[in-house]
Scaffold this active site. Structure first.
Site, PDB file in Angstrom:
ATOM      1  N   HIS A 199       0.817  -1.215   0.000  1.00 37.10           N
ATOM      2  CA  HIS A 199       0.000   0.000   0.000  1.00 37.10           C
ATOM      3  C   HIS A 199       0.847   1.260   0.000  1.00 37.10           C
ATOM      4  O   HIS A 199       0.430   2.292  -0.507  1.00 37.10           O
ATOM      5  CB  HIS A 199      -1.014  -0.045   1.138  1.00 37.10           C
ATOM      6  CG  HIS A 199      -2.127  -0.990   0.827  1.00 37.10           C
ATOM      7  ND1 HIS A 199      -2.092  -2.311   1.177  1.00 37.10           N
ATOM      8  CD2 HIS A 199      -3.252  -0.813   0.090  1.00 37.10           C
ATOM      9  CE1 HIS A 199      -3.170  -2.904   0.702  1.00 37.10           C
ATOM     10  NE2 HIS A 199      -3.889  -2.019   0.037  1.00 37.10           N
ATOM     11  N   GLU A 227     -11.198 -10.841  -4.725  1.00 33.89           N
ATOM     12  CA  GLU A 227      -9.761 -10.735  -4.476  1.00 33.89           C
ATOM     13  C   GLU A 227      -9.207 -11.921  -3.704  1.00 33.89           C
ATOM     14  O   GLU A 227      -8.054 -11.926  -3.291  1.00 33.89           O
ATOM     15  CB  GLU A 227      -9.408  -9.403  -3.801  1.00 33.89           C
ATOM     16  CG  GLU A 227     -10.268  -8.999  -2.653  1.00 33.89           C
ATOM     17  CD  GLU A 227      -9.960  -7.583  -2.153  1.00 33.89           C
ATOM     18  OE1 GLU A 227      -8.984  -6.956  -2.592  1.00 33.89           O
ATOM     19  OE2 GLU A 227     -10.710  -7.118  -1.283  1.00 33.89           O
ATOM     20  N   ASP A 229      -4.681  -8.256  -4.417  1.00 36.45           N
ATOM     21  CA  ASP A 229      -4.849  -9.337  -3.449  1.00 36.45           C
ATOM     22  C   ASP A 229      -5.087 -10.671  -4.136  1.00 36.45           C
ATOM     23  O   ASP A 229      -4.656 -11.708  -3.640  1.00 36.45           O
ATOM     24  CB  ASP A 229      -6.000  -9.017  -2.490  1.00 36.45           C
ATOM     25  CG  ASP A 229      -5.534  -8.086  -1.382  1.00 36.45           C
ATOM     26  OD1 ASP A 229      -4.432  -8.314  -0.854  1.00 36.45           O
ATOM     27  OD2 ASP A 229      -6.248  -7.122  -1.070  1.00 36.45           O
ATOM     28  N   CYS A 239      -9.893  -3.165 -10.392  1.00 40.33           N
ATOM     29  CA  CYS A 239      -9.441  -1.965  -9.687  1.00 40.33           C
ATOM     30  C   CYS A 239      -8.072  -2.165  -9.046  1.00 40.33           C
ATOM     31  O   CYS A 239      -7.575  -1.287  -8.356  1.00 40.33           O
ATOM     32  CB  CYS A 239     -10.461  -1.518  -8.648  1.00 40.33           C
ATOM     33  SG  CYS A 239     -10.666  -2.704  -7.318  1.00 40.33           S
TER      34      CYS A 239
END
Ligand code: PEP
Ligand code: MG
Length: 576
Positions: free
Chosen positions: A200, A443, A467, A514
């Site tokens: 992240h 995910e 993920d 996404c």
């Protein structure tokens, strides 16, 4: 001496500037820029903390029992000597007044510099004094903490006041919340020693469109304060102390990439349609409510992923209430000028801790632990607070509500029950709210394999490839040690993606990607060929992806894409 450090290229572009090395102290230290008018009070804060420690050690020395070992007294003498060293006081003043660092940052920066000098000493006794210095600094930091440090807020325009030369941040590790704190573009680039491509921290760097290299091991040890640094975010290389010739070469490349950006910016108003007339939806991923206008400027036709967890992070447990969240979601909607906003419910845990102080090993296996929807379902009061805020905001614009990391039918049902309960709570109080479309992130491989069940419950799907890759390949996305195995083109990953897109298509429901794959131009043709018509990415990537779309014939790509998915080595076919 010029040398290079290799890491992972996570955010494109070239940055040239002086290093700001953030020391990794054992204590939690806040880093932020102060305003020029705060210099005097900040120097005073550092001075009084230092004085308090000196007084404390003196008292200890005076009260020392007669039979205490002599070494103890000598040790306190050493600590006092270090504390009273004028050079230390002067250096702290320098970092505060010249660089506008807060007192804690100034202190740990100086600690880093002096520690290195100790490391280079021949004499073992002197070398060991480094530990004493660290203890002294930690005592001062404790005192500053006790005295209450001002709120760590990024200072707008700090870049202009800090220095004329661009600065690049070098750290062992940075949390995504740290990164956001520097979002006011104080730094021209980032280097961290740890982290993976879709950690992240890397994602936030990309969203800021600032060159970054992560996983550059030893960077924070090898690079010194103020070293000249080149970050090549395209190749994942950091060049330290470059020669004039190397500097010239990279300045040239920097100009080239600026020209390329300018060229792409001409596509801003071009509709995103393939050669065979397929309309492709390009959406933005955002992290903060105020990110909407930048997304619109970049050409997004909506938000495909609003990562709401950033509203909850770094608040020492003081989580945002319904009203504060409602205002944040409204700001996001208003910023998108009537276009749809996909709001994802809280996804904390793993490499997105709520608070920095939360130890990394708090959970046995964070990525597999209490994360995302699991966290929300474990604290339903908090979950419904968020749901109510989102539903209320939906009265003012188009909201698509997205749930992360679902894997079980029972979780789907619990989640939807919470949503209904949140609606009933609003009804009971006569509070107005709007209708939302509901969607699930795909995910976890289990979710991809049971996609038909998901399609019975949800209006739309969004594939979180970051993920999905992590969990399909059992690769921690934040761990640079296994980054080479993190492979978006692994046949197993592609098969899952292909099946989810096909199943959603067959059910007549919309599906988007996404994860970072959506913003990777080398993947666009493949995803188009698999039938994807909606891509959500960082606004900075939108025009590069649009360029690929304008050049593609989606119908012709179909059979080729199916061959890529079916073959043993998709990477070869994609390259060929
Ligand atoms: C993903 O997993 O691909 C995703 C978009 O969610 P996040 O990166 O926030 O985990
Ligand atoms: Mg995810």
């Amino acid at each position: 001496m010029t040398f290079a450090i290799h890491g992972l290229a996570v955010s494109r572009g070239i940055a040239i500037g002086r290093a700001v090395v953030v020391a990794s102290s054992r204590m939690e230290v806040v880093h932020y820029f102060i305003r020029p008018e705060q210099i005097a009070s900040e120097i005073e804060r550092a001075r009084s903390a230092r004085r308090a420690v000196i007084d404390e050690l003196r008292r200890l020395q005076e009260d020392m029992p007669k039979d205490a070992p002599g070494e103890l007294d000598a040790l306190l003498d050493v600590h006092l000597m270090l504390l009273q060293d004028e050079a230390l006081a002067e250096a702290i003043r320098h970092w505060i007044s010249d660089r506008l660092y807060n007192a804690e940052w100034a202190l740990t920066t100086q600690l880093e510099i002096v520690s290195r000098q100790f490391d280079e000493m021949e004499d073992e006794y002197l070398r060991e004094r480094k530990a004493d210095l660290e203890q002294v600094v930690e005592r001062i930091l404790w005192h500053m903490k006790g005295a209450g440090s001002p709120v760590a807020a990024p200072v707008a325009g700090a870049a202009e006041t800090v220095a004329d030369t661009p600065l690049v941040l070098v750290a062992q590790d940075l949390s995504p919340a740290d990164m956001l704190q520097f979002k006011s573009k104080v730094f021209a680039g980032f280097i961290t020693a740890v982290g993976g491509k879709t950690s992240h921290t890397a994602i936030v760097a990309r969203s800021m469109d600032i060159p970054a290299v992560v996983g550059a091991r030893a960077a924070s040890q090898l690079i010194r304060q103020d070293d000249w640094i080149i970050i090549d975010g395209n190749e994942g290389v950091v060049i330290v102390d470059p020669t004039p010739m190397i500097l010239d070469e990279y300045s040239f490349r920097q100009r080239q990439s600026e020209l390329e950006r300018e060229r792409l910016s001409r596509l801003r108003y071009t509709p995103s349609i393939t050669l065979d007339g397929q309309k492709i939806e390009l959406l933005a991923n955002i992290e903060q409510p105020g990110d909407g206008p930048a997304a619109v400027r970049a050409g997004a036709v909506g938000v495909g992923l609003f990562r709401t967890e950033f509203l909850f992070m770094g608040r020492s447990g003081n989580l945002p209430g319904e009203e504060e969240q409602y205002r944040a979601y409204r700001e996001a909607i208003d910023g998108m000028q009537g276009m749809p906003v996909t709001i994802r419910t809280l996804d904390v845990g793993a490499d997105k801790p709520l608070d920095k102080a939360q130890p990394k090993d708090y959970y046995l296996n964070p990525a597999l632990g209490l994360r995302a929807i699991r966290w929300s379902l474990a604290d339903t009061a908090m979950f419904r607070t968020q749901l109510r805020a989102i539903l209320r905001a939906a009265a003012h614009g188009q909201i698509h509500l997205l749930f992360p990391m679902l894997a079980h039918r029972s979780e789907i049902e619990q989640t939807l029950a919470q949503l209904h309960q949140a609606q009933s709570e609003l009804d009971a109080h006569g509070v107005a709210y709007g209708q939302v479309k509901i969607g699930a992130m795909i995910e976890i491989p289990a979710a991809a394999l049971m996609v038909r069940t998901f399609l019975k419950y949800f209006d739309f799907l969004s594939i979180g490839t970051n993920d999905l890759i992590q969990y399909t390949l059992a690769i921690d996305r934040a761990d640079e040690a296994v980054a080479h195995l993190y492979d978006p083109l692994h046949p197993a990953v592609l098969r899952l993606i292909a099946e989810v897109i096909a199943a959603a298509d067959a059910a007549g429901k919309s599906v988007s990607v996404c994860g970072e794959m959506a913003g990777d131009a080398s993947m666009t043709r493949l995803l188009l060929g698999l039938g994807l018509r909606s891509f959500s990415m960082h606004p900075a990537q939108i025009l590069a992806i649009k360029q690929e779309i304008l050049r593609a014939d989606a119908a012709k790509l179909g059979p080729w894409a199916l061959d890529v998915v079916a073959c043993d080595n998709p990477a070869d076919m994609l390259a060929g």
